[in-house]
Design a protein around this motif. Structure first.
Motif: not given
Length: 793
Positions: A11, A13-14, A17, A89-90, A93
């Motif tokens: 991921l 862009h995360a 996290l 959280e997912l 995002y």
């Protein structure tokens, strides 16, 4: 590639996290569930990636599966909150909702690792989570130490038991769900599990606890041997009785030999711990064989036939079948206990074998020894049932106790009762006492204000246990009573002289009487009125009082409520203070829809004992009568026995009021069976049981013709002789009315034999069976057909 790079590829862009997750895996309480575990799990997913439907989704689930980890949490709680964190959280995002839902589902799977066969993603994730089990021994030992440190708040013994339970649960099923994991990792994982289990077993077990499974094993083996002996007894008996000489095959010796051989084989299999199926499979086989055998015995069980006895074969075979089921259950329980952590430590082999042999021998002896009286009791019950009341052709009439002693016409009586002074008749205006030997009237008690006393029926006369005292219900007529004066409604009389001992006014119902007191129920109150002494007390109970008896030192009563509540209580005769109570609802399930005034039946005291017995109807099976007994010395219920198929009193035309009477050695019950079609005979159940334990002494079914079927007939129409036999009046096939004797020898009509005089012959022909009533006075049966009173020698 380190964990941060792997997350960024997954991921990009995360990154915040990812940093948060990596920080979570370095928390202080983690000693195994740390970044190293996450790394090994991701490596395992890479090895199985081609077997997953979506490898990246599985990787995301791996990152989150232990994101929240608290060793003190309940089972499954960590997985649930970790799944919720991942979903929150997912979604934030921008991960697609379908993928978020799949990640949450996969994380929750790791709580129990139970994947469906077609769940490719779940299989890969679960196998990766359990990859640690198949790693080299040094790494596996580090994993085991880490788990113990995480659960440092638990004592060594408790942790050992919990850890063994977890490992045994894993070892009992396939460890890896993917084909590749099963082929490459399964063998090494099981070796590691066995090694750790052997390390924890001494710490988890209790001292000498390993003998507990051996005791159950010995019990199972003993029951198997006993079943083989009972099987031999059954096969050796004739199929029918009486048996022809060629039908008695004798005891087959092969049966106990086969049972002993099976027990020996199971003993050998038990001590081969690497072969658990050698014990599990026979346990299931024994239970299955026993259930099938019970069904066969039930199907082939012979129906009771009048005059025909039942062979020993089927009772013994049924007992052997039940023993097989019990043996299988004990064997399975022993196998289960041996695997339980507290009992997993095996004792020395010689000690274990000795305990097994002793327990097996003891159980075999107990079962065989108990089987013999059990079978004989069942045979006695089955072989004493009779359904005939007619004299067989060619058999001469049998006298009851001689010829007709006396007979005289009387006004319609409400009830008759035997006393020490003779036979008491309840008339419309009072009581008449007749000599039991001659029939001559000895005394009369009447009051001008009394009218309709005979309508009280048998409940209008109470006789003390010694027969010396009589209480009569004498309600006064409203138009004959002086205004403003409450006249007595009960008269207590000396049975021999007719002398009034006391007269009592009460709106309640008299329960019992003796020379000292008259016991009366007034709703929830029990009142004792003094007879020969001034003792008077009033006690309030929880519910309505329905039955009571007087003993030498206490009154025993039963109070019952509409909420399934019935209690027997002992009350002090001097003060009315409660001495003890016994809740009858513990023995059987009472019925809330029934009226307590009808579903609590007779209660009697066993002479010269400290036992009281009574009757209660329940709603079970459409109506079941229970007979119970209490020990008044200890204040506890001794036994309770059902009499199935008994209609509740006052419930339809075929129901009846049961009568319970007692001798020193028997409790005799007369009640009706299930309802019958109008115009057909109805079976009445006449039986005697032991006061000690309720076991059957004799039992007969008496067909009662329609003309006698009324609720009061069991109570009014049967009398009990001092030897425990029951006598009644019944119409015979030739149109006559004759006494019928019921006892250990069956049901026997005893036609009346006329005396030498013409008057006696004429009196014999006048006897009818219209509303018969029977009592016993001076050991002599006294009969009434509503217009004539007569006695036999």
């Amino acid at each position: 590639m380190d964990l941060r790079d792997q997350w960024n590829r997954l991921l990009p862009h995360a990154q915040p996290l990812g940093d948060d997750l990596l920080a979570r895996y370095t928390e202080q309480q983690r000693h195994y569930h740390d970044q190293r575990h996450l790394t090994e799990m991701l490596e395992a997913i890479d090895q199985l990636a081609d077997l997953a439907d979506d490898a990246d989704t599985v990787r995301l689930a791996a990152w989150f599966h232990d994101a929240i980890y608290d060793p003190t949490a309940d089972p499954g709680e960590n997985e649930e909150v970790s799944a919720q964190l991942a979903e929150l959280e997912l979604s934030a995002y921008g991960v697609p909702a379908e993928q978020v839902e799949e990640v949450g589902r996969l994380i929750r799977l790791t709580a129990k690792h139970d994947c469906d066969p077609d769940d490719a993603n779940g299989a890969v994730l679960c196998d990766a989570d359990l990859r640690i089990l198949s790693l080299p021994a040094d790494r596996y030992d580090e994993y085991a130490v880490g788990i113990r440190e995480e659960y440092g708040h638990i004592s060594d013994r408790d942790f050992a038991r919990g850890r063994m339970t977890f490992l045994q649960g894993l070892a009992g099923t396939p460890l890896y769900a993917t084909s590749r994991g099963h082929e490459q990792w399964e063998s090494a994982a099981r070796e590691n599990l066995e090694r750790e289990l052997s390390n924890w077993a001494p710490k988890a077990a209790r001292p000498i606890s390993g003998l507990i499974p051996m005791i159950y094993l010995g019990a199972a083996l003993g029951v198997i041997v006993a079943a083989s002996v009972l099987l031999g007894r059954g096969l050796g008996a004739a199929a029918h009785w009486p048996a022809a000489p060629d039908e008695a095959t004798g005891f087959p010796v092969w049966a106990p030999i086969a049972g002993t051989a099976i027990a020996a084989a199971l003993t050998c299999a038990w001590f081969r711990r690497a072969q658990p199926r050698l014990v599990t499979i026979p346990a299931l086989a024994l239970v299955g064989l026993g259930v099938v055998a019970i069904g066969v015995c039930w199907w082939r069980w012979p129906a009771a036939q009048p005059g025909a006895a039942m062979s020993e074969r089927w009772p013994y075979l049924m007992l052997a079948s039940v023993a097989l089921v019990l043996a299988g259950g004990l064997l399975a329980l022993a196998r289960r206990l041996r695997l339980a952590p507290p009992y997993a430590l095996a004792p020395p082999r010689f000690l274990a074998l000795g305990v097994t042999v002793v327990c097996a021998s003891l159980l075999a002896w107990i079962v065989v020894s108990a089987g013999e009286p059990f079978v004989q009791a069942r045979l006695e019950t089955a072989n004493t049932v009779s359904t005939t009341t007619t004299v067989p052709p060619g058999v001469l009439p049998v006298q009851l106790d001689g010829e007709l002693a006396w007979s005289r016409e009387v006004p319609a009586t409400g009830a008759i009762a035997g006393t020490a002074g003779g036979v008491a008749e309840l008339r419309s205006d009072g009581v008449v006492m007749s000599d039991a030997t001659t029939g001559q009237i000895r005394w009369r008690y009447a009051r001008a204000d009394v009218d309709g006393a005979a309508s009280s029926g048998s409940r209008g006369l109470l006789v003390s246990g010694d027969g010396q005292t009589l209480a009569a219900h004498l309600p006064y007529a409203g138009d004959r009573a002086p205004s403003g004066i409450e006249l007595p409604t009960y008269a207590v009389l000396d049975a021999k002289t007719g002398k009034p001992l006391t007269e009592v006014h009460t709106d309640g119902t008299a329960l019992a009487v003796n020379a000292d007191q008259l016991l009366v129920a007034e709703g929830k109150y029990v009142v004792a009125h003094g007879v020969s002494n001034p003792t008077h007390w009033r006690a309030r109970l929880q519910c309505a009082v329905t039955q009571g008896v007087l003993l030498a030192d206490q009154a025993v009563v039963v109070d019952a409520c509409d909420d399934n509540h019935a209690v027997a209580r002992g009350l002090d005769l001097e003060t009315g203070k409660q001495l003890w109570e016994a809740d009858l609802g513990i023995r059987f399930e009472l019925s809330s829809e029934l009226d307590p005034t009808t579903w609590v039946g007779d209660m009697v005291a066993v002479p010269d004992s400290r036992e009281v017995s009574g009757l209660v109807w329940t709603g079970a099976a459409g109506g079941t009568l229970y007979q119970w007994a209490v020990d008044v010395g200890e204040g506890r219920a001794i036994w309770a026995s059902p009499i199935p198929g008994t209609p509740r009193p006052r419930l339809g035309t075929s129901s009846c009021d049961a009568q319970l009477t007692a001798t020193h050695a028997s409790l005799v019950l007369v009640t009706c069976r299930t309802s019958n079609e109008p115009g057909e005979a109805q079976n009445y159940d006449v039986s005697a049981v032991s006061p000690a334990d309720g076991s059957t002494q004799w039992h007969h079914l008496l067909p009662v013709p329609p003309k006698l079927q009324r609720p009061e007939y069991p109570r009014d129409g049967f009398g009990m002789l001092p030897d425990g036999r029951v006598v009644t009046l019944m119409p015979q096939a030739d149109g006559t009315c004759s006494p019928v004797m019921i006892g250990t020898t069956g049901i026997q009509p005893r036609p009346i034999v006329a005396g030498p005089t013409a008057a006696s012959v004429a009196d014999t022909k006048k006897v009818t069976c219209d509303k018969p009533a029977v009592t016993v006075a001076d050991g002599r049966p006294i009969f009434s057909d509503n217009t004539r009173l007569f006695a036999l020698n």
